[in-house]
Scaffold this active site. Structure first.
Site, mmCIF file in Angstrom:
data_model
loop_
_atom_site.group_PDB
_atom_site.id
_atom_site.type_symbol
_atom_site.label_atom_id
_atom_site.label_comp_id
_atom_site.label_asym_id
_atom_site.label_seq_id
_atom_site.Cartn_x
_atom_site.Cartn_y
_atom_site.Cartn_z
ATOM 1 N N LEU A 107 0.883 -1.165 0.000
ATOM 2 C CA LEU A 107 0.000 0.000 0.000
ATOM 3 C C LEU A 107 0.915 1.207 0.000
ATOM 4 O O LEU A 107 1.970 1.187 0.645
ATOM 5 C CB LEU A 107 -0.864 0.032 1.263
ATOM 6 C CG LEU A 107 -2.081 -0.887 1.338
ATOM 7 C CD1 LEU A 107 -2.796 -0.687 2.674
ATOM 8 C CD2 LEU A 107 -3.056 -0.614 0.194
ATOM 9 N N ASP A 108 0.504 2.276 -0.682
ATOM 10 C CA ASP A 108 1.320 3.491 -0.708
ATOM 11 C C ASP A 108 1.534 4.035 0.710
ATOM 12 O O ASP A 108 0.717 3.806 1.594
ATOM 13 C CB ASP A 108 0.634 4.599 -1.516
ATOM 14 C CG ASP A 108 0.411 4.197 -2.953
ATOM 15 O OD1 ASP A 108 1.171 3.362 -3.458
ATOM 16 O OD2 ASP A 108 -0.530 4.739 -3.556
ATOM 17 N N TYR A 109 2.574 4.799 0.849
ATOM 18 C CA TYR A 109 2.888 5.489 2.116
ATOM 19 C C TYR A 109 1.661 6.251 2.633
ATOM 20 O O TYR A 109 1.342 6.240 3.809
ATOM 21 C CB TYR A 109 4.039 6.451 1.823
ATOM 22 C CG TYR A 109 4.595 7.204 2.997
ATOM 23 C CD1 TYR A 109 5.386 6.558 3.935
ATOM 24 C CD2 TYR A 109 4.357 8.571 3.132
ATOM 25 C CE1 TYR A 109 5.919 7.260 5.001
ATOM 26 C CE2 TYR A 109 4.893 9.275 4.194
ATOM 27 C CZ TYR A 109 5.673 8.609 5.120
ATOM 28 O OH TYR A 109 6.198 9.297 6.173
#
Ligand code: URA
Length: 240
Positions: A107-109
């Site tokens: 998952l993105d930051y």
């Protein structure tokens, strides 16, 4: 790669002796690693790779497998270590589990929500390889209201540059105070796919949360907390 442990721990894990007794067995020259007798303490071995014998008899250790669902907060990197020393999702799990756990996909930051972690490479392969299509559901917050045309574009498939997404299921869950909340289920896992799909139809994503991967629901797991997957969830994800 398997977990790396001290030889006496390996012997204890095999059930052949306690750690203390294993140290004595090592000093007594009764233990060998890959055919070489080891008498000094502190030698490390890799579970599943190195061959450890006691009095010539092979000791088997099967690494305990972990299957974890985490509610990832924003501000954590989906990796084991970060080149900029930002906190990682593995840091959250490491406090409780002493095994080499790694995230399944990413998952993105700046995305929160459901992330799976495991030390089982076969599980990672089943969940992430495109040939085993794995539905993923997200809640997406965007500024403004969604037009019928935009919703239909999501439902028909969107050209995100290098890829046209397959038809997604998309519903408007809420629209208030100048924002819309959309639930979308996609069938691929391209890099930043959901953000790119919304950008492609003219909306900037203000908030993104993953709520489901296959049969696994985020449910009411609190942010920053994790739970073990059930046997049923593991079997379904493994296609059993
Ligand atoms: N799609 C995105 O854009 N970001 C994520 O983190 C996951 C899916």
């Amino acid at each position: 790669m398997g977990e790396i442990v001290r030889l006496q721990k390996y012997i204890a894990m095999s059930g052949a002796a306690s750690r203390r007794a294993a140290e004595v067995m090592i000093s007594d020259g009764r233990v060998s690693v890959n055919g070489e007798t080891v008498t000094e303490q502190g030698v490390k071995v890799e579970i599943g790779n190195d061959k450890v014998t006691l009095d010539g008899k092979l000791l088997r250790v099967t690494e305990k497998k972990y299957y974890i669902a985490l509610n990832k907060p924003i501000g954590y990197v989906s990796s084991v270590k970060d080149q900029f020393d930002r906190p990682t999702v593995v840091d959250i799990i490491k406090q409780d589990i002493d095994a080499r756990i790694f995230p399944v996909g990413r998952l993105d930051y700046d995305t929160e929500g459901l992330l799976l972690l495991t030390n089982d490479g076969d599980f990672t392969y089943r969940v992430t390889h495109p040939k085993f299509v794995m539905d993923k559901t997200y809640w997406v917050k965007v500024k403004g209201s969604m037009t019928i045309g935009a919703m239909n574009a999501l439902r028909n498939g969107v050209d995100i540059g290098d890829f046209v997404t397959s038809p997604a299921e998309a519903e408007i869950l809420d629209a208030a105070n100048g924002y819309s909340l959309i639930e979308i289920t996609i069938h691929e896992g391209k890099n930043r796919q959901v953000r790119r799909m919304f950008e492609a139809i003219g909306y900037e994503v203000e908030g993104l949360k993953r709520t489901r991967i296959g049969v696994v629901e985020l449910g009411n797991l609190p942010l920053g907390r994790w739970r073990y997957l059930t046997a049923h969830e593991i079997n379904c994800l493994m296609g059993k």
